[in-house]
Write a protein that holds these residues in place. Structure first.
Motif, mmCIF file in Angstrom:
data_model
loop_
_atom_site.group_PDB
_atom_site.id
_atom_site.type_symbol
_atom_site.label_atom_id
_atom_site.label_comp_id
_atom_site.label_asym_id
_atom_site.label_seq_id
_atom_site.Cartn_x
_atom_site.Cartn_y
_atom_site.Cartn_z
ATOM 1 N N ALA A 24 0.828 -1.214 0.000
ATOM 2 C CA ALA A 24 0.000 0.000 0.000
ATOM 3 C C ALA A 24 0.857 1.256 0.000
ATOM 4 O O ALA A 24 0.466 2.288 -0.566
ATOM 5 N N VAL A 25 2.038 1.178 0.624
ATOM 6 C CA VAL A 25 2.926 2.338 0.672
ATOM 7 C C VAL A 25 3.735 2.473 -0.609
ATOM 8 O O VAL A 25 3.922 3.582 -1.134
ATOM 9 N N LEU A 26 4.224 1.353 -1.141
ATOM 10 C CA LEU A 26 5.137 1.396 -2.280
ATOM 11 C C LEU A 26 4.427 1.501 -3.626
ATOM 12 O O LEU A 26 4.975 2.092 -4.562
ATOM 13 N N TYR A 27 3.225 0.945 -3.741
ATOM 14 C CA TYR A 27 2.580 0.922 -5.055
ATOM 15 C C TYR A 27 2.297 2.317 -5.618
ATOM 16 O O TYR A 27 2.492 2.523 -6.826
ATOM 17 N N PRO A 28 1.818 3.294 -4.815
ATOM 18 C CA PRO A 28 1.597 4.633 -5.407
ATOM 19 C C PRO A 28 2.845 5.210 -6.055
ATOM 20 O O PRO A 28 2.772 5.800 -7.141
ATOM 21 N N LEU A 29 3.997 5.044 -5.391
ATOM 22 C CA LEU A 29 5.236 5.546 -5.983
ATOM 23 C C LEU A 29 5.599 4.764 -7.241
ATOM 24 O O LEU A 29 6.035 5.343 -8.246
ATOM 25 N N PHE A 30 5.394 3.444 -7.203
ATOM 26 C CA PHE A 30 5.668 2.620 -8.377
ATOM 27 C C PHE A 30 4.743 2.999 -9.534
ATOM 28 O O PHE A 30 5.168 3.070 -10.692
ATOM 29 N N PHE A 31 3.481 3.288 -9.210
ATOM 30 C CA PHE A 31 2.533 3.672 -10.256
ATOM 31 C C PHE A 31 2.938 4.997 -10.900
ATOM 32 O O PHE A 31 2.864 5.154 -12.122
ATOM 33 N N VAL A 32 3.366 5.957 -10.070
ATOM 34 C CA VAL A 32 3.812 7.239 -10.624
ATOM 35 C C VAL A 32 5.010 7.023 -11.538
ATOM 36 O O VAL A 32 5.126 7.659 -12.597
ATOM 37 N N LEU A 33 5.908 6.109 -11.152
ATOM 38 C CA LEU A 33 7.090 5.828 -11.975
ATOM 39 C C LEU A 33 6.701 5.270 -13.341
ATOM 40 O O LEU A 33 7.146 5.780 -14.378
ATOM 41 N N ILE A 34 5.861 4.222 -13.359
ATOM 42 C CA ILE A 34 5.506 3.627 -14.651
ATOM 43 C C ILE A 34 4.595 4.563 -15.447
ATOM 44 O O ILE A 34 4.628 4.571 -16.676
ATOM 45 N N ALA A 35 3.778 5.369 -14.743
ATOM 46 C CA ALA A 35 2.911 6.307 -15.452
ATOM 47 C C ALA A 35 3.713 7.418 -16.116
ATOM 48 O O ALA A 35 3.322 7.935 -17.164
ATOM 49 N N SER A 36 4.859 7.781 -15.508
ATOM 50 C CA SER A 36 5.685 8.837 -16.105
ATOM 51 C C SER A 36 6.315 8.390 -17.414
ATOM 52 O O SER A 36 6.703 9.232 -18.230
ATOM 53 N N PHE A 37 6.427 7.068 -17.633
ATOM 54 C CA PHE A 37 6.985 6.547 -18.885
ATOM 55 C C PHE A 37 5.908 6.030 -19.832
ATOM 56 O O PHE A 37 6.225 5.548 -20.914
ATOM 57 N N SER A 38 4.649 6.105 -19.421
ATOM 58 C CA SER A 38 3.560 5.543 -20.220
ATOM 59 C C SER A 38 2.859 6.625 -21.028
ATOM 60 O O SER A 38 2.962 7.830 -20.734
ATOM 61 N N SER A 39 2.131 6.162 -22.011
ATOM 62 C CA SER A 39 1.310 7.075 -22.798
ATOM 63 C C SER A 39 0.221 7.682 -21.910
ATOM 64 O O SER A 39 -0.473 6.950 -21.190
ATOM 65 N N PRO A 40 0.063 9.009 -21.905
ATOM 66 C CA PRO A 40 -0.961 9.635 -21.060
ATOM 67 C C PRO A 40 -2.360 9.102 -21.337
ATOM 68 O O PRO A 40 -3.175 8.988 -20.421
ATOM 69 N N GLU A 41 -2.657 8.766 -22.610
ATOM 70 C CA GLU A 41 -3.966 8.215 -22.929
ATOM 71 C C GLU A 41 -4.202 6.896 -22.203
ATOM 72 O O GLU A 41 -5.290 6.646 -21.680
ATOM 73 N N ALA A 42 -3.171 6.050 -22.143
ATOM 74 C CA ALA A 42 -3.307 4.761 -21.455
ATOM 75 C C ALA A 42 -3.489 4.957 -19.955
ATOM 76 O O ALA A 42 -4.255 4.234 -19.317
ATOM 77 N N VAL A 43 -2.823 5.945 -19.400
ATOM 78 C CA VAL A 43 -2.960 6.211 -17.962
ATOM 79 C C VAL A 43 -4.368 6.700 -17.646
ATOM 80 O O VAL A 43 -4.998 6.236 -16.690
ATOM 81 N N ILE A 44 -4.888 7.612 -18.449
ATOM 82 C CA ILE A 44 -6.225 8.154 -18.206
ATOM 83 C C ILE A 44 -7.290 7.083 -18.386
ATOM 84 O O ILE A 44 -8.288 7.038 -17.650
ATOM 85 N N ARG A 45 -7.087 6.175 -19.338
ATOM 86 C CA ARG A 45 -8.050 5.085 -19.548
ATOM 87 C C ARG A 45 -7.940 3.989 -18.494
ATOM 88 O O ARG A 45 -8.742 3.056 -18.479
ATOM 89 N N GLY A 46 -6.946 4.081 -17.585
ATOM 90 C CA GLY A 46 -6.787 3.087 -16.530
ATOM 91 C C GLY A 46 -6.160 1.801 -16.993
ATOM 92 O O GLY A 46 -6.364 0.744 -16.374
ATOM 93 N N GLU A 47 -5.370 1.847 -18.069
ATOM 94 C CA GLU A 47 -4.762 0.644 -18.607
ATOM 95 C C GLU A 47 -3.381 0.359 -18.022
ATOM 96 O O GLU A 47 -2.797 -0.682 -18.298
ATOM 97 N N VAL A 48 -2.852 1.291 -17.239
ATOM 98 C CA VAL A 48 -1.521 1.128 -16.654
ATOM 99 C C VAL A 48 -1.668 0.651 -15.220
ATOM 100 O O VAL A 48 -2.241 1.352 -14.373
#
Length: 293
Positions: A24-48
């Protein structure tokens, strides 16, 4: 020693809870990391979720092209290094005399210092003091008002009392060492754990600080990184990084989302790199200094 079935169940439950809390503590930071390298459209659609999708570096490219972020980064590094050095010097200078039994009146001085931890003049008197001292819109407004932490003085004083035997001071005195020589040559080399903890506490505090800059600074060239990120993340001021004239409005919104995630990672990266080097001292320094006596 054999464990009973109930002990094994309890240990399994404790380990499960710790794993859940860690995720619960580490996943938000991990999500921000992978989201920073992902397509914004995929992040907004919840695919990441667990892996970057549509890898792109547009957020980092826009950040590196922004002069204010780079200037804020350099300012924050400078405030952190200089401020942490001042903090360590001031904390050691206060904690070491208070830890010595032969220091006359140390209990009175300790009480006066602790009084400031519970009662203060407040924001307006502090602002007026900084103004009278001529530190408004200066470099020193970011490092002098936070030069000392009473809580850290107490922790370091307790470490000196509990971890540095009095016989060492006596031996140093017999050998002709002054108090300053004893501190520099003997006490500080034996106090690496608590010094590492203080470096971590103070440096993280300076790195994340933005409120003093918000109050005392008006020159944008002196803004720290956190104040620039506040404008980007909270106030949504990205006009310089998102070029609406060249892209469509939808593309600009997507780039803005990428910039937000990349900005969070850029801001947290130095602290994340610092912690592993100090981790081995962290638990020992905190636990020894936390024993109040």
């Amino acid at each position: 020693m054999l464990e009973s079935r109930s002990d094994r169940w309890v240990n399994a439950l404790i380990h499960t809870l710790l794993i859940v809390v860690s995720l619960a503590v580490l996943y938000p930071l991990f999500f921000v990391l992978i989201a920073s390298f992902s397509s914004p459209e995929a992040v907004i659609r919840g695919e990441v979720w667990l892996w970057p999708k549509g890898v792109t570096l547009v957020g980092y490219e826009r950040i590196l092209q922004n002069k204010e972020i780079l200037s804020g980064y350099m300012n924050t590094i400078s405030y952190t290094v200089v401020g942490t050095a001042i903090n360590l010097i001031m904390t050691v200078a206060a904690a070491y005399p208070l830890s010595r039994k032969e220091f006359y009146g140390r209990h009175v001085f300790t009480a006066l210092i602790l009084f400031t931890m519970f009662f203060s003049g407040g924001m307006v008197p502090t602002y007026l003091l900084i103004k009278k001292l001529g530190m408004l819109n200066t470099y020193w407004a970011m490092v002098i008002p936070s030069a000392l932490s009473v809580w850290n003085i107490v922790i370091m004083r307790t470490f000196f009392q509990s971890s540095i035997p009095g016989e060492i001071h006596e031996a140093a005195s017999i050998d002709g060492c002054s108090n300053m020589q004893t501190l520099v040559r003997i006490v500080l080399p034996l106090s690496v754990p608590i010094l590492a903890v203080m470096v971590l506490f103070y440096s993280v505090g300076h790195w994340n600080a933005y409120f003093n800059a918000l109050i005392y600074l008006t020159d944008r060239a002196k803004y720290p990184l956190q104040l620039i990120l506040r404008e980007i993340l909270v106030q949504g001021q990205m006009q310089e990084m998102v070029d609406v004239s060249d892209d469509s409005l939808a593309r600009s919104i997507m780039d803005a989302e990428a910039i937000k995630f990349a900005a969070v990672m850029v801001a947290n990266l130095p602290v994340l790199l610092l912690y592993p080097f100090l981790q081995k001292y962290f638990v020992k320094g905190v636990m020894v200094g936390a024993l109040k006596g």
